[in-house]
Enzyme design. Structure first.
Site: not given
Length: 139
Positions: A66, A69
């Protein structure tokens, strides 16, 4: 050791700490202070232990693949190092059941625990100032 046995051990340790605190004694576990680095969580029992050990815990549900993230990681590390909150990281790919238990549908998802209970949930990239403010409301 089963999860039930692990949870029972955690409950007993917490009960002893609460009794010590009520009696005016210092806690026997020096881990009461917030760690300055994120704690990696590998299961429900570890998360339960972390949120009961620390007054305020910011849990980062993330995935290695991600992009947001990865962008949030240095912000989360700064929150761990510079605030009174403990920070925990949960890899949703390795802990799918735990992520589902907390209703994680997108990453990153941040769940703030206060006094052992979920208090706030944020989804997506967050700014450092916003997280500091959120943590500050509970510390």
């Amino acid at each position: 050791m089963t999860d039930d046995q692990t949870l029972e051990e955690i409950r007993q340790r917490k009960l002893e700490e609460l009794r010590d605190r009520a009696a005016g004694e210092a806690p026997t576990d020096s881990a009461q202070e917030s760690p300055t680095e994120p704690i990696s969580i590998h299961g429900s029992a570890e998360l339960d232990d972390t949120v009961t050990t620390h007054d305020v815990v910011l849990v980062d549900f993330y995935a290695d693949w991600c992009g947001p993230c990865q962008m949030l990681e240095p912000v989360v590390e700064t929150i761990a190092a510079e605030t009174d909150a403990a920070v925990a990281k949960v890899d949703i790919d390795a802990n799918q059941q735990l992520a589902a238990e907390y209703g994680v549908r997108g990453v990153p998802t941040l769940v703030l625990f206060s006094d052992g209970q979920p208090a706030e949930q944020l989804v997506g990239m967050q700014q450092e100032g916003q997280l500091r403010s959120l943590v500050g409301k509970y510390t």
